[in-house]
Design a protein around this motif. Structure first.
Motif, PDB file in Angstrom:
ATOM      1  N   PRO A  38      12.529-115.945  17.487  1.00  0.00           N
ATOM      2  CA  PRO A  38      13.709-115.096  17.282  1.00  0.00           C
ATOM      3  C   PRO A  38      13.551-113.743  17.959  1.00  0.00           C
ATOM      4  O   PRO A  38      12.483-113.129  17.935  1.00  0.00           O
ATOM      5  N   GLY A  39      14.619-113.293  18.606  1.00  0.00           N
ATOM      6  CA  GLY A  39      14.557-112.036  19.329  1.00  0.00           C
ATOM      7  C   GLY A  39      13.892-112.208  20.683  1.00  0.00           C
ATOM      8  O   GLY A  39      13.672-113.327  21.150  1.00  0.00           O
ATOM      9  N   ARG A  40      13.537-111.096  21.300  1.00  0.00           N
ATOM     10  CA  ARG A  40      12.888-111.185  22.598  1.00  0.00           C
ATOM     11  C   ARG A  40      11.486-111.762  22.460  1.00  0.00           C
ATOM     12  O   ARG A  40      10.753-111.455  21.541  1.00  0.00           O
ATOM     13  N   ASP A  41      11.117-112.666  23.380  1.00  0.00           N
ATOM     14  CA  ASP A  41       9.769-113.215  23.407  1.00  0.00           C
ATOM     15  C   ASP A  41       9.298-113.309  24.845  1.00  0.00           C
ATOM     16  O   ASP A  41      10.076-113.129  25.787  1.00  0.00           O
ATOM     17  N   ASP A  42       8.023-113.586  25.024  1.00  0.00           N
ATOM     18  CA  ASP A  42       7.429-113.569  26.357  1.00  0.00           C
ATOM     19  C   ASP A  42       7.698-114.825  27.167  1.00  0.00           C
ATOM     20  O   ASP A  42       7.299-114.898  28.341  1.00  0.00           O
ATOM     21  N   SER A  43       8.352-115.813  26.587  1.00  0.00           N
ATOM     22  CA  SER A  43       8.691-117.022  27.327  1.00  0.00           C
ATOM     23  C   SER A  43      10.115-116.954  27.872  1.00  0.00           C
ATOM     24  O   SER A  43      10.339-117.101  29.076  1.00  0.00           O
ATOM     25  N   TYR A  44      11.082-116.708  26.979  1.00  0.00           N
ATOM     26  CA  TYR A  44      12.491-116.684  27.380  1.00  0.00           C
ATOM     27  C   TYR A  44      13.011-115.271  27.644  1.00  0.00           C
ATOM     28  O   TYR A  44      14.153-115.112  28.065  1.00  0.00           O
ATOM     29  N   GLY A  45      12.193-114.262  27.383  1.00  0.00           N
ATOM     30  CA  GLY A  45      12.705-112.907  27.465  1.00  0.00           C
ATOM     31  C   GLY A  45      13.732-112.692  26.367  1.00  0.00           C
ATOM     32  O   GLY A  45      13.508-113.051  25.211  1.00  0.00           O
ATOM     33  N   TYR A  46      14.888-112.167  26.741  1.00  0.00           N
ATOM     34  CA  TYR A  46      15.957-111.974  25.754  1.00  0.00           C
ATOM     35  C   TYR A  46      16.748-113.259  25.513  1.00  0.00           C
ATOM     36  O   TYR A  46      17.617-113.302  24.644  1.00  0.00           O
ATOM     37  N   GLY A  47      16.441-114.296  26.270  1.00  0.00           N
ATOM     38  CA  GLY A  47      17.096-115.578  26.050  1.00  0.00           C
ATOM     39  C   GLY A  47      17.534-116.235  27.345  1.00  0.00           C
ATOM     40  O   GLY A  47      17.170-115.815  28.443  1.00  0.00           O
ATOM     41  N   ARG A  48      18.321-117.301  27.190  1.00  0.00           N
ATOM     42  CA  ARG A  48      18.847-118.025  28.341  1.00  0.00           C
ATOM     43  C   ARG A  48      20.159-117.392  28.791  1.00  0.00           C
ATOM     44  O   ARG A  48      21.000-117.030  27.964  1.00  0.00           O
ATOM     45  N   LEU A  49      20.329-117.281  30.086  1.00  0.00           N
ATOM     46  CA  LEU A  49      21.540-116.701  30.650  1.00  0.00           C
ATOM     47  C   LEU A  49      22.783-117.377  30.091  1.00  0.00           C
ATOM     48  O   LEU A  49      22.892-118.598  30.085  1.00  0.00           O
ATOM     49  N   ASN A  50      23.748-116.575  29.640  1.00  0.00           N
ATOM     50  CA  ASN A  50      25.028-117.074  29.142  1.00  0.00           C
ATOM     51  C   ASN A  50      26.122-116.320  29.885  1.00  0.00           C
ATOM     52  O   ASN A  50      26.526-115.222  29.500  1.00  0.00           O
ATOM     53  N   ILE A  51      26.568-116.881  31.000  1.00  0.00           N
ATOM     54  CA  ILE A  51      27.478-116.162  31.882  1.00  0.00           C
ATOM     55  C   ILE A  51      28.827-115.902  31.218  1.00  0.00           C
ATOM     56  O   ILE A  51      29.384-114.797  31.320  1.00  0.00           O
ATOM     57  N   VAL A  52      29.360-116.891  30.526  1.00  0.00           N
ATOM     58  CA  VAL A  52      30.675-116.705  29.905  1.00  0.00           C
ATOM     59  C   VAL A  52      30.624-115.576  28.884  1.00  0.00           C
ATOM     60  O   VAL A  52      31.522-114.721  28.826  1.00  0.00           O
ATOM     61  N   ALA A  53      29.574-115.534  28.071  1.00  0.00           N
ATOM     62  CA  ALA A  53      29.426-114.440  27.110  1.00  0.00           C
ATOM     63  C   ALA A  53      29.300-113.101  27.811  1.00  0.00           C
ATOM     64  O   ALA A  53      29.875-112.089  27.377  1.00  0.00           O
ATOM     65  N   ALA A  54      28.568-113.065  28.918  1.00  0.00           N
ATOM     66  CA  ALA A  54      28.415-111.813  29.658  1.00  0.00           C
ATOM     67  C   ALA A  54      29.746-111.310  30.198  1.00  0.00           C
ATOM     68  O   ALA A  54      29.941-110.103  30.369  1.00  0.00           O
ATOM     69  N   LEU A  55      30.675-112.232  30.447  1.00  0.00           N
ATOM     70  CA  LEU A  55      31.979-111.861  30.994  1.00  0.00           C
ATOM     71  C   LEU A  55      33.026-111.583  29.922  1.00  0.00           C
ATOM     72  O   LEU A  55      34.113-111.082  30.241  1.00  0.00           O
ATOM     73  N   THR A  56      32.731-111.905  28.669  1.00  0.00           N
ATOM     74  CA  THR A  56      33.748-111.799  27.624  1.00  0.00           C
ATOM     75  C   THR A  56      33.346-110.985  26.413  1.00  0.00           C
ATOM     76  O   THR A  56      34.216-110.481  25.691  1.00  0.00           O
ATOM     77  N   ALA A  57      32.059-110.840  26.140  1.00  0.00           N
ATOM     78  CA  ALA A  57      31.615-110.235  24.880  1.00  0.00           C
ATOM     79  C   ALA A  57      31.877-108.733  24.843  1.00  0.00           C
ATOM     80  O   ALA A  57      31.920-108.049  25.872  1.00  0.00           O
TER      81      ALA A  57
END
Length: 368
Positions: free
Chosen positions: A290-309
């Motif tokens: 949960p949260g930022r980690d050293d494998s995924y960083g802040y997580g997997r890219l979510n382009i639609v969320a980045a364009l709408t949130a």
């Protein structure tokens, strides 16, 4: 030690390469190439492209040059810079890696749904050619970043690896001060060269995931990772006889994120580079711990969320730092170019080069 160029390797391994590239050797049906681009559905690009297609954004691709004649990139490649051959403008590519990255970022296909589709198909590519499969100097990278800054880039894609180098970091910081999003790869395990610029806190550092959303086995992890994106079996534009290429590496994942940054910059032109980075990381889909980690960083890219949130303002961070480090003269460092391994069946392809009676086993593509 000079790395053997891909052209030289192919001259000695034609049979092996032909078998590896056999899936694309014959002309494909109009939509068969695009069907192989699994990341299009994974990123929900059809929905994202209703919101933004990257109009008005220039993405500098610091790489091996870009084949501007590829039909899927026609009209998308601006005159750039060639730091290897005098009198050239970066719009040619004998290696292929730069064309592959450009296709992931900005390919627009051709005909009625034929060819490949990039993440930001209406963005423009500014190609900047560096030495490939050879030891150049960090001075090339400094010149490349500076050229991108002076020629209108809103995003810089850096799918390569090197040793730590103060002049390169200074150039990156200058690009950030000029309001440019700088995206770099975290690196592939077991490859020479070093993990910079991906380890600089100023860049948006990207790791790779596979179709099951797992961290790719080759993707370097650590506190430098900010974001992950598809990077396994990515089909894109190429320079082989079929014009297409399938590869795996953090290079590919980095190009995906550079395309996403172009979409955000186009939809929200008022956002600063730091705010674009914050929007991409704040809207990422949490994965791993949960949260930022050293494998995924802040997580997997979510382009639609980045364009709408609705994203709150970004806190002060390393990505908004603009104070350059010391620019004292330093000796140029050897600056090897990494290459993504050619992956057709999920394992890296190997080639054997016979030279002077010695057998040297090389990875067909040693670039990230």
């Amino acid at each position: 030690m000079r790395l053997v160029s891909r052209t030289a390797q192919l001259a000695f391994t034609a049979a092996a390469v032909a078998s590896l590239l056999g899936w694309a050797a014959a002309p494909a049906a109009a939509d068969s190439i695009r069907k192989r681009q699994w990341h299009i559905a994974a990123l929900d690009l059809s929905k994202a492209h209703k919101l933004s297609r990257g109009d008005g954004v220039i993405v500098a691709v610091i790489d091996s040059g870009v084949d501007a004649g590829h039909p899927d990139l026609a009209g998308a490649v601006l005159p750039g810079e060639d730091l290897v051959s005098d009198g050239q403008d970066g719009r040619s590519d004998v290696d292929g890696h730069g064309t592959q990255m450009a296709g992931i970022i900005a390919a627009h296909g051709h005909g009625d749904g034929g060819g490949t589709l990039g993440v930001a198909p209406n963005a423009k590519v500014l190609p900047i050619r560096l030495s490939i499969n050879a030891f150049g100097t960090s001075g090339e990278a400094v010149k490349a970043v500076t050229f991108a800054q002076k020629h209108g880039a809103g995003v810089i894609n850096m799918s390569f690896g090197s040793a730590d180098d103060a002049p390169v970091q200074a150039a990156i910081r200058a690009a950030l001060a000029a309001d440019i999003v700088v995206v770099a790869s975290s690196g592939n395990r077991g490859e020479p060269g070093g993990d910079f610029p991906g380890r600089y806190p100023e860049v948006l550092t990207v790791g790779a995931t596979d179709p099951a959303d797992r961290i790719a086995s080759f993707s370097i992890t650590g506190p430098q990772v900010d974001l992950t994106a598809p990077g396994v079996d990515i089909v894109t534009t190429g320079i082989n006889s079929s014009g297409y290429y399938q590869g795996s590496g953090t290079s590919e994942a980095t190009a995906v994120v550079s395309g996403a940054a172009a979409l955000v910059r186009s939809r929200f032109p008022e956002l600063s580079a730091a705010e674009v980075v914050h929007r991409l990381t704040a809207t990422a889909t949490d994965a791993g711990d949960p949260g930022r980690d050293d494998s995924y960083g802040y997580g997997r890219l979510n382009i639609v969320a980045a364009l709408t949130a609705n994203v709150p303002a970004a806190p002060a961070s390393a990505h908004s730092e603009t104070t350059p480090p010391s620019t004292a003269e330093a000796l140029p460092q050897r600056f090897p170019k990494r290459t993504s391994p050619l992956v057709i069946t999920g394992t890296a392809a190997a080639a054997v080069l016979i030279l002077g009676g010695l057998v040297l086993t090389l990875m067909l593509r040693r670039r990230r």
